[in-house]
Design a protein around this motif. Sequence first.
Motif, PDB file in Angstrom:
ATOM      1  N   GLU A   6       0.832  -1.199   0.000  1.00  0.00           N
ATOM      2  CA  GLU A   6       0.000   0.000   0.000  1.00  0.00           C
ATOM      3  C   GLU A   6       0.870   1.255   0.000  1.00  0.00           C
ATOM      4  OE1 GLU A   6      -3.804   1.914   2.387  1.00  0.00           O
ATOM      5  OE2 GLU A   6      -2.902   0.040   3.057  1.00  0.00           O
ATOM      6  N   ASN A   7       2.000   1.179   0.675  1.00  0.00           N
ATOM      7  CA  ASN A   7       2.923   2.312   0.691  1.00  0.00           C
ATOM      8  C   ASN A   7       3.468   2.583  -0.703  1.00  0.00           C
ATOM      9  OD1 ASN A   7       4.645   4.340   2.058  1.00  0.00           O
ATOM     10  ND2 ASN A   7       6.314   2.956   1.462  1.00  0.00           N
ATOM     11  N   LEU A   8       3.774   1.522  -1.458  1.00  0.00           N
ATOM     12  CA  LEU A   8       4.256   1.701  -2.826  1.00  0.00           C
ATOM     13  C   LEU A   8       3.164   2.324  -3.693  1.00  0.00           C
ATOM     14  CD1 LEU A   8       6.352   1.450  -5.024  1.00  0.00           C
ATOM     15  CD2 LEU A   8       5.691  -0.960  -5.316  1.00  0.00           C
ATOM     16  N   ALA A   9       1.928   1.895  -3.507  1.00  0.00           N
ATOM     17  CA  ALA A   9       0.823   2.493  -4.260  1.00  0.00           C
ATOM     18  C   ALA A   9       0.748   3.994  -4.006  1.00  0.00           C
ATOM     19  CB  ALA A   9      -0.498   1.819  -3.879  1.00  0.00           C
ATOM     20  N   ARG A  10       0.906   4.379  -2.746  1.00  0.00           N
ATOM     21  CA  ARG A  10       0.855   5.801  -2.408  1.00  0.00           C
ATOM     22  C   ARG A  10       2.032   6.554  -3.028  1.00  0.00           C
ATOM     23  NH1 ARG A  10      -2.076   8.527   1.013  1.00  0.00           N
ATOM     24  NH2 ARG A  10      -2.872   6.613   1.968  1.00  0.00           N
ATOM     25  N   VAL A  33       2.013 -11.314 -10.101  1.00  0.00           N
ATOM     26  CA  VAL A  33       1.074 -10.510 -10.883  1.00  0.00           C
ATOM     27  C   VAL A  33      -0.073 -10.026  -9.996  1.00  0.00           C
ATOM     28  CG1 VAL A  33      -0.587 -10.566 -12.782  1.00  0.00           C
ATOM     29  CG2 VAL A  33       1.661 -11.620 -13.066  1.00  0.00           C
ATOM     30  N   ASP A  34      -0.549 -10.891  -9.109  1.00  0.00           N
ATOM     31  CA  ASP A  34      -1.645 -10.503  -8.216  1.00  0.00           C
ATOM     32  C   ASP A  34      -1.247  -9.325  -7.333  1.00  0.00           C
ATOM     33  OD1 ASP A  34      -3.341 -12.411  -9.237  1.00  0.00           O
ATOM     34  OD2 ASP A  34      -2.993 -13.871  -7.637  1.00  0.00           O
ATOM     35  N   GLU A  35      -0.023  -9.345  -6.816  1.00  0.00           N
ATOM     36  CA  GLU A  35       0.438  -8.225  -5.995  1.00  0.00           C
ATOM     37  C   GLU A  35       0.530  -6.948  -6.823  1.00  0.00           C
ATOM     38  OE1 GLU A  35       3.082 -10.399  -2.487  1.00  0.00           O
ATOM     39  OE2 GLU A  35       4.087  -9.195  -4.030  1.00  0.00           O
ATOM     40  N   ALA A  36       0.999  -7.066  -8.070  1.00  0.00           N
ATOM     41  CA  ALA A  36       1.117  -5.889  -8.932  1.00  0.00           C
ATOM     42  C   ALA A  36      -0.251  -5.256  -9.188  1.00  0.00           C
ATOM     43  CB  ALA A  36       1.779  -6.267 -10.250  1.00  0.00           C
ATOM     44  N   TYR A  37      -1.267  -6.098  -9.455  1.00  0.00           N
ATOM     45  CA  TYR A  37      -2.611  -5.551  -9.666  1.00  0.00           C
ATOM     46  C   TYR A  37      -3.197  -5.011  -8.370  1.00  0.00           C
ATOM     47  CZ  TYR A  37      -3.026  -6.902 -14.553  1.00  0.00           C
ATOM     48  OH  TYR A  37      -2.853  -6.990 -15.916  1.00  0.00           O
ATOM     49  N   ALA A  38      -2.850  -5.609  -7.249  1.00  0.00           N
ATOM     50  CA  ALA A  38      -3.326  -5.091  -5.962  1.00  0.00           C
ATOM     51  C   ALA A  38      -2.783  -3.681  -5.716  1.00  0.00           C
ATOM     52  CB  ALA A  38      -2.919  -6.032  -4.831  1.00  0.00           C
ATOM     53  N   LEU A  43      -3.769   2.145  -5.817  1.00  0.00           N
ATOM     54  CA  LEU A  43      -3.459   3.465  -6.373  1.00  0.00           C
ATOM     55  C   LEU A  43      -4.731   4.139  -6.887  1.00  0.00           C
ATOM     56  CD1 LEU A  43      -0.515   4.224  -8.814  1.00  0.00           C
ATOM     57  CD2 LEU A  43      -2.790   5.161  -9.199  1.00  0.00           C
ATOM     58  N   VAL A  44      -5.554   3.378  -7.595  1.00  0.00           N
ATOM     59  CA  VAL A  44      -6.801   3.932  -8.121  1.00  0.00           C
ATOM     60  C   VAL A  44      -7.697   4.389  -6.979  1.00  0.00           C
ATOM     61  CG1 VAL A  44      -8.921   3.382  -9.391  1.00  0.00           C
ATOM     62  CG2 VAL A  44      -6.692   2.605 -10.261  1.00  0.00           C
ATOM     63  N   GLN A  45      -7.788   3.595  -5.937  1.00  0.00           N
ATOM     64  CA  GLN A  45      -8.616   3.962  -4.784  1.00  0.00           C
ATOM     65  C   GLN A  45      -8.073   5.218  -4.100  1.00  0.00           C
ATOM     66  OE1 GLN A  45      -9.262   0.784  -2.002  1.00  0.00           O
ATOM     67  NE2 GLN A  45     -10.667   1.975  -0.739  1.00  0.00           N
ATOM     68  N   LEU A  46      -6.746   5.291  -3.954  1.00  0.00           N
ATOM     69  CA  LEU A  46      -6.135   6.470  -3.332  1.00  0.00           C
ATOM     70  C   LEU A  46      -6.400   7.731  -4.141  1.00  0.00           C
ATOM     71  CD1 LEU A  46      -2.652   5.013  -2.304  1.00  0.00           C
ATOM     72  CD2 LEU A  46      -4.327   6.015  -0.734  1.00  0.00           C
ATOM     73  N   SER A  47      -6.443   7.592  -5.451  1.00  0.00           N
ATOM     74  CA  SER A  47      -6.640   8.763  -6.310  1.00  0.00           C
ATOM     75  C   SER A  47      -8.016   9.385  -6.115  1.00  0.00           C
ATOM     76  CB  SER A  47      -6.450   8.377  -7.785  1.00  0.00           C
ATOM     77  OG  SER A  47      -7.588   7.689  -8.289  1.00  0.00           O
ATOM     78  N   GLY A  48      -9.006   8.557  -5.787  1.00  0.00           N
ATOM     79  CA  GLY A  48     -10.366   9.041  -5.663  1.00  0.00           C
ATOM     80  C   GLY A  48     -10.993   9.422  -6.992  1.00  0.00           C
ATOM     81  N   LEU A  49     -10.356   9.020  -8.098  1.00  0.00           N
ATOM     82  CA  LEU A  49     -10.816   9.413  -9.422  1.00  0.00           C
ATOM     83  C   LEU A  49     -11.656   8.315 -10.073  1.00  0.00           C
ATOM     84  CD1 LEU A  49      -7.498  11.013 -10.731  1.00  0.00           C
ATOM     85  CD2 LEU A  49      -9.494  12.181  -9.751  1.00  0.00           C
ATOM     86  N   HIS A  50     -12.484   8.737 -11.005  1.00  0.00           N
ATOM     87  CA  HIS A  50     -13.372   7.816 -11.714  1.00  0.00           C
ATOM     88  C   HIS A  50     -12.599   6.989 -12.726  1.00  0.00           C
ATOM     89  CE1 HIS A  50     -16.693   6.283 -14.077  1.00  0.00           C
ATOM     90  NE2 HIS A  50     -16.275   6.921 -15.149  1.00  0.00           N
ATOM     91  N   THR A 154       2.760  -2.989 -14.439  1.00  0.00           N
ATOM     92  CA  THR A 154       1.386  -3.149 -13.977  1.00  0.00           C
ATOM     93  C   THR A 154       1.138  -2.344 -12.710  1.00  0.00           C
ATOM     94  OG1 THR A 154       1.155  -5.336 -14.994  1.00  0.00           O
ATOM     95  CG2 THR A 154      -0.318  -4.823 -13.154  1.00  0.00           C
ATOM     96  N   ALA A 155       2.032  -2.423 -11.747  1.00  0.00           N
ATOM     97  CA  ALA A 155       1.863  -1.668 -10.506  1.00  0.00           C
ATOM     98  C   ALA A 155       1.755  -0.174 -10.776  1.00  0.00           C
ATOM     99  CB  ALA A 155       3.028  -1.952  -9.560  1.00  0.00           C
ATOM    100  N   ASP A 156       2.492   0.294 -11.784  1.00  0.00           N
ATOM    101  CA  ASP A 156       2.535   1.709 -12.145  1.00  0.00           C
ATOM    102  C   ASP A 156       1.408   2.075 -13.111  1.00  0.00           C
ATOM    103  OD1 ASP A 156       3.427   4.308 -12.302  1.00  0.00           O
ATOM    104  OD2 ASP A 156       5.141   3.875 -13.595  1.00  0.00           O
ATOM    105  N   CYS A 157       0.248   1.446 -12.934  1.00  0.00           N
ATOM    106  CA  CYS A 157      -0.967   1.747 -13.711  1.00  0.00           C
ATOM    107  C   CYS A 157      -0.727   1.604 -15.210  1.00  0.00           C
ATOM    108  CB  CYS A 157      -1.477   3.142 -13.374  1.00  0.00           C
ATOM    109  SG  CYS A 157      -3.269   3.191 -13.094  1.00  0.00           S
ATOM    110  N   GLY A 158       0.059   0.576 -15.583  1.00  0.00           N
ATOM    111  CA  GLY A 158       0.323   0.343 -16.998  1.00  0.00           C
ATOM    112  C   GLY A 158       1.161   1.428 -17.637  1.00  0.00           C
ATOM    113  N   VAL A 159       1.894   2.185 -16.831  1.00  0.00           N
ATOM    114  CA  VAL A 159       2.719   3.339 -17.233  1.00  0.00           C
ATOM    115  C   VAL A 159       1.926   4.354 -18.048  1.00  0.00           C
ATOM    116  CG1 VAL A 159       4.928   2.148 -17.024  1.00  0.00           C
ATOM    117  CG2 VAL A 159       3.804   2.173 -19.252  1.00  0.00           C
ATOM    118  N   ASN A 160       0.621   4.439 -17.809  1.00  0.00           N
ATOM    119  CA  ASN A 160      -0.194   5.436 -18.496  1.00  0.00           C
ATOM    120  C   ASN A 160       0.025   6.825 -17.917  1.00  0.00           C
ATOM    121  OD1 ASN A 160      -3.164   6.925 -18.199  1.00  0.00           O
ATOM    122  ND2 ASN A 160      -2.723   6.186 -20.263  1.00  0.00           N
ATOM    123  N   ILE A 161       0.227   7.795 -18.799  1.00  0.00           N
ATOM    124  CA  ILE A 161       0.222   9.206 -18.412  1.00  0.00           C
ATOM    125  C   ILE A 161      -1.091   9.850 -18.834  1.00  0.00           C
ATOM    126  CG2 ILE A 161       1.249  11.470 -18.895  1.00  0.00           C
ATOM    127  CD1 ILE A 161       3.971  10.124 -19.020  1.00  0.00           C
TER     128      ILE A 161
END
Length: 259
Positions: A6-10, A33-38, A43-50, A154-161
């Motif tokens: 969770e710290n890495l996600a933040r 892979v499961d940890e990477a998607y977790a 990260l998505v939850q922390l963002s609060g974005l749709h 994967t952990a880095d949101c698919g490296v999407n900017i």
Amino acid sequence: MEATLENLARQLWDARRLGHTIDASECDLPKTVDEAYAIQDALVQLSGLHRCGYKVGSTSKEAQRLLGTDEPGIGTLLGPYVHASLAHIMIAPGHMPAIEGEFAFRLGRDLPSRLEPYTMSEVADAIDAVAGAIEVVGTRFSGGLAGKGRLLTTADCGVNIALVTGVWTRFSGQDLRQHAVTMTINGVEKGAGTGSRALGNPLNVMVWLVNHQSTRRVGLKAGEIVSTGTCTGVDPVQPGDLARADFGTLGAVEIVFKV
């Protein structure tokens, strides 16, 4: 989730929104892979974005070689990072940003998770529209994209900017395999290719995504969009550049990168 993941996600979310990078050697990294998607989900939850859809990456041999992987992966598309052409986008040079010309689909109906794999005809029937798109990619881990591997990517949101889409056209089963795409930066031609560069057919990418998400018990919803991976390669950009992807009959997509 373990506190370290969770710290890495933040850290990754802060690096994305604030424009800095983090050193992978100083982080507790995902081992599966499961940890990477977790981490990505956190990260998505922390963002609060749709969440408005997904990007699928590593769908070309070139992208797989660059990242050091042999399989596709998924990144969540977050609302504020999805734009219509002509878009003006701020990029952080430390993220080593680059652009990819690719096809995007919009779903017209839900594809819920299920045990039985979806067929191509079922997936194609659920697609409402197709558009040309430019994905802006870059990593929040220092050192650029090369060799980051599937787990960090994967952990880095698919490296999407960001994702920028052109005009949406009704999808009626168009064969995109030989549909040409050309990328220019500041008027100079860079990458070029066809839809076949993405797993042989952008529809193959859609089928892979739908069934991959089913195995994760995650369905796709009407209105969500999916970008299907590069057809033009990966071309670096910097602030001040003007990028243009020409999709022929599907029109053009343009981005001005803010200084």
